[in-house]
Design an enzyme around this catalytic site. Structure first.
Site, mmCIF file in Angstrom:
data_model
loop_
_atom_site.group_PDB
_atom_site.id
_atom_site.type_symbol
_atom_site.label_atom_id
_atom_site.label_comp_id
_atom_site.label_asym_id
_atom_site.label_seq_id
_atom_site.Cartn_x
_atom_site.Cartn_y
_atom_site.Cartn_z
ATOM 1 N N GLN A 63 1.274 -1.192 0.214
ATOM 2 C CA GLN A 63 0.380 -0.411 -0.227
ATOM 3 C C GLN A 63 0.619 1.158 -0.267
ATOM 4 O O GLN A 63 1.475 1.949 -0.920
ATOM 5 C CB GLN A 63 -1.101 -0.279 1.758
ATOM 6 C CG GLN A 63 -2.616 1.074 1.217
ATOM 7 C CD GLN A 63 -3.727 -0.173 1.693
ATOM 8 O OE1 GLN A 63 -3.331 -0.512 2.551
ATOM 9 N NE2 GLN A 63 -4.350 1.035 1.751
ATOM 10 N N ASP A 64 1.466 1.956 1.589
ATOM 11 C CA ASP A 64 2.077 2.970 0.908
ATOM 12 C C ASP A 64 3.502 2.565 2.052
ATOM 13 O O ASP A 64 3.256 1.480 2.878
ATOM 14 C CB ASP A 64 1.681 4.051 1.349
ATOM 15 C CG ASP A 64 1.000 4.444 3.293
ATOM 16 O OD1 ASP A 64 0.699 5.224 3.319
ATOM 17 O OD2 ASP A 64 0.992 3.735 3.808
ATOM 18 N N PRO A 65 4.721 3.361 1.849
ATOM 19 C CA PRO A 65 5.934 2.827 2.066
ATOM 20 C C PRO A 65 5.375 2.981 4.072
ATOM 21 O O PRO A 65 4.920 3.596 4.335
ATOM 22 C CB PRO A 65 6.947 3.504 1.704
ATOM 23 C CG PRO A 65 6.542 4.404 0.788
ATOM 24 C CD PRO A 65 4.863 4.461 0.976
ATOM 25 N N HIS A 134 -0.627 6.817 5.239
ATOM 26 C CA HIS A 134 -1.717 7.343 4.203
ATOM 27 C C HIS A 134 -1.679 8.687 3.904
ATOM 28 O O HIS A 134 -2.197 8.943 3.047
ATOM 29 C CB HIS A 134 -2.647 6.888 4.408
ATOM 30 C CG HIS A 134 -2.839 5.190 4.503
ATOM 31 N ND1 HIS A 134 -2.395 4.310 3.642
ATOM 32 C CD2 HIS A 134 -3.557 4.524 5.418
ATOM 33 C CE1 HIS A 134 -2.589 3.042 4.661
ATOM 34 N NE2 HIS A 134 -3.297 3.182 6.033
#
Length: 229
Positions: A63-65, A134
């Site tokens: 999804q995100d880092p 996010h």
């Protein structure tokens, strides 16, 4: 290899789109104003650097880092050597231990050796503010990574997509299942791994698919660069 197209060939035009230049500009100005952004600038596109388009065999969507200090380095689920292995990756290791004969959990979470074998470890958002999950989700990265997925779908054949959790599954809805092999399961996060990630057998199934196509299976045992020399 028949397909010699590179990321540069297929993404050069996309990288000139106003939305993409905007995304880069926003991230750059946040960095300049003193906001800590992960991963470091030089690592943002590492997934593409380590796994060229023509070499992609498996895609794992994140999804995100990671948003903690020193963790993110541009490969989904992976952390730098010397950083504690995060919970989702520990659960991936647990599934590997349970399904791949001889797999022993490594003492690190650095997955470059997967990437070098053709596993594209792609986060759908490529940057994040320190400590704020996010925080860059609406900057335009999703548009870019949608394009990346559609380009793999279009230009490659027989790629295994491992889609864990609803976010990855929505993102992968465009994949042509006649051309590619799509495997779905809950996310390996501690919140959902017990709902069917454990026992999904995806690492074994991915290799079986590759072998049926006459390709070299993935060695899922992550090794640090010094160990593989």
């Amino acid at each position: 290899m028949a397909n010699e197209l590179t990321w540069h060939d297929v993404l050069a035009e996309e990288k000139q789109q106003p939305y993409f230049l905007n995304t880069l500009q926003t991230v750059a100005s946040e960095r300049q104003s003193g906001v800590t952004i992960y991963p470091p600038q030089k690592d943002v596109f590492n997934a593409f650097r380590f796994t060229e388009l023509g070499d992609v065999k498996v895609v794992i969507l994140g999804q995100d880092p990671y948003h903690g200090p020193g963790q993110a380095h541009g490969l989904a689920f992976s952390v730098r050597p010397g950083i504690a292995t995060p919970p989702s990756l520990l659960n991936m290791y647990k599934e590997l231990e349970n399904t791949i004969p001889g797999f022993t959990r490594p003492n690190h979470g650095y997955l470059e050796s997967w990437a070098r074998q053709g596993v594209l470890l792609l986060n759908t958002v490529l940057t994040v503010r320190a400590g704020q999950a996010h925080s860059h989700a609406s900057l335009g990265w999703e548009t870019f990574t949608d394009k990346v997925i559609s380009l793999i779908n279009q230009h490659r054949k027989g790629v295994v997509f491992l889609l864990w959790g609803s976010h990855a599954q929505k993102k992968g809805a465009i994949i042509d299942k006649q051309r590619h092999h799509v495997l779905k399961a809950p996310h390996p996060s501690p919140l959902s791994a017990h709902r069917g990630f454990f026992g999904c057998n995806h690492f074994v199934l991915a290799n079986q698919w590759l072998e049926q196509r006459g390709e070299t299976p993935i060695d899922w045992m992550p090794v640090l660069p010094a160990e593989s020399e």
